[in-house]
Design a protein around this motif. Structure first.
Motif, mmCIF file in Angstrom:
data_model
loop_
_atom_site.group_PDB
_atom_site.id
_atom_site.type_symbol
_atom_site.label_atom_id
_atom_site.label_comp_id
_atom_site.label_asym_id
_atom_site.label_seq_id
_atom_site.Cartn_x
_atom_site.Cartn_y
_atom_site.Cartn_z
ATOM 1 N N PHE A 52 0.555 5.454 -6.794
ATOM 2 C CA PHE A 52 0.366 5.171 -5.367
ATOM 3 C C PHE A 52 0.106 3.686 -5.140
ATOM 4 C CE2 PHE A 52 -1.007 9.733 -4.592
ATOM 5 C CZ PHE A 52 0.121 10.058 -3.855
ATOM 6 N N VAL A 53 -0.733 3.089 -5.979
ATOM 7 C CA VAL A 53 -1.058 1.669 -5.834
ATOM 8 C C VAL A 53 0.185 0.810 -6.080
ATOM 9 C CG1 VAL A 53 -2.374 -0.220 -6.881
ATOM 10 C CG2 VAL A 53 -3.517 1.918 -6.316
ATOM 11 N N TRP A 54 0.980 1.165 -7.088
ATOM 12 C CA TRP A 54 2.161 0.383 -7.418
ATOM 13 C C TRP A 54 3.309 0.602 -6.435
ATOM 14 C CZ3 TRP A 54 3.081 0.368 -13.419
ATOM 15 C CH2 TRP A 54 1.994 -0.253 -14.038
ATOM 16 N N ASP A 55 3.242 1.635 -5.604
ATOM 17 C CA ASP A 55 4.293 1.928 -4.625
ATOM 18 C C ASP A 55 4.100 1.040 -3.389
ATOM 19 O OD1 ASP A 55 6.283 3.036 -3.051
ATOM 20 O OD2 ASP A 55 5.162 4.881 -2.625
ATOM 21 N N LEU A 56 4.403 -0.234 -3.535
ATOM 22 C CA LEU A 56 4.156 -1.199 -2.463
ATOM 23 C C LEU A 56 4.965 -0.929 -1.206
ATOM 24 C CD1 LEU A 56 3.903 -4.625 -4.352
ATOM 25 C CD2 LEU A 56 2.075 -3.040 -3.724
ATOM 26 N N ASP A 57 6.165 -0.383 -1.356
ATOM 27 C CA ASP A 57 6.997 -0.137 -0.174
ATOM 28 C C ASP A 57 6.777 1.255 0.429
ATOM 29 O OD1 ASP A 57 8.342 1.459 -2.003
ATOM 30 O OD2 ASP A 57 10.166 0.235 -2.022
ATOM 31 N N ASN A 58 5.830 1.999 -0.125
ATOM 32 C CA ASN A 58 5.439 3.316 0.403
ATOM 33 C C ASN A 58 6.604 4.283 0.577
ATOM 34 O OD1 ASN A 58 2.635 2.673 0.642
ATOM 35 N ND2 ASN A 58 3.144 1.469 2.455
ATOM 36 N N ASP A 59 7.525 4.271 -0.407
ATOM 37 C CA ASP A 59 8.641 5.202 -0.325
ATOM 38 C C ASP A 59 8.426 6.458 -1.169
ATOM 39 O OD1 ASP A 59 8.969 4.113 -2.834
ATOM 40 O OD2 ASP A 59 11.061 3.521 -2.548
ATOM 41 N N GLY A 60 7.234 6.606 -1.731
ATOM 42 C CA GLY A 60 6.905 7.829 -2.446
ATOM 43 C C GLY A 60 6.944 7.737 -3.954
ATOM 44 N N TYR A 61 7.339 6.594 -4.488
ATOM 45 C CA TYR A 61 7.352 6.422 -5.941
ATOM 46 C C TYR A 61 7.317 4.927 -6.255
ATOM 47 C CZ TYR A 61 12.334 5.296 -5.565
ATOM 48 O OH TYR A 61 13.531 4.722 -5.237
#
Length: 157
Positions: A33-42
């Motif tokens: 979740f933290v590494w998903d900077l673009d908030n696309d789910g992965y």
């Protein structure tokens, strides 16, 4: 029959996720979740390169230091046969990444790779090459992910 959405889990993934220890699942999901900077789910390739750019920006790295960070993250996302975590990197949903990481977690090559990744990450953040991180150096990494600073010192210690 309803069409499956792009990020939905199949029955096999659900079964595997349910068998994962809660603590392990929570820790890995938090990382993803933290590494998903673009908030696309992965946490995908674009996220990894955005993390590299953000570390460079937050830490005000340039020249060789900046190049080292870019190269480090490029190595993480390589889709090569010698990368035991390639399925995690290639996954396009959180559930796929969780399952892929769970499947390779006991592979000695995976453990070796993950240890190398975190060792190399340490070296990248240790921009003075002293072998030790200062709290300010650690904050570069912490601030890259916009994490709550109230917990930074506890995590650092």
């Amino acid at each position: 029959m309803a069409e499956k959405t792009e990020n939905s889990c199949d029955d096999k993934q659900v079964s595997e996720i349910r068998q994962m220890p809660n603590l392990w699942l929570r820790k890995l999901a938090t990382i993803l979740f933290v590494w998903d900077l673009d908030n696309d789910g992965y946490a995908g390739n674009d996220d990894m390169m955005n993390i590299a750019d953000k570390i460079i920006q937050v830490g005000n790295f340039n020249g060789k230091s900046g190049d080292n960070i870019i190269n480090f993250y490029r190595d993480i996302i390589k889709h090569t046969s010698d990368n035991p975590s390639s399925e995690v990197v290639k996954a396009t949903s959180l559930s796929e990444q969780l399952v892929a990481a769970w499947r390779v977690k006991d592979n000695p090559d995976t453990v070796k790779l993950w240890c190398k990744v975190y060792s190399d990450m340490f070296k990248v953040i240790d921009f003075n090459a002293t072998g030790f991180l200062t709290f300010d150096q650690y904050l570069v990494f912490w601030n890259t992910f916009n994490l709550d600073r109230r917990f930074a010192k506890m995590q650092f210690d």
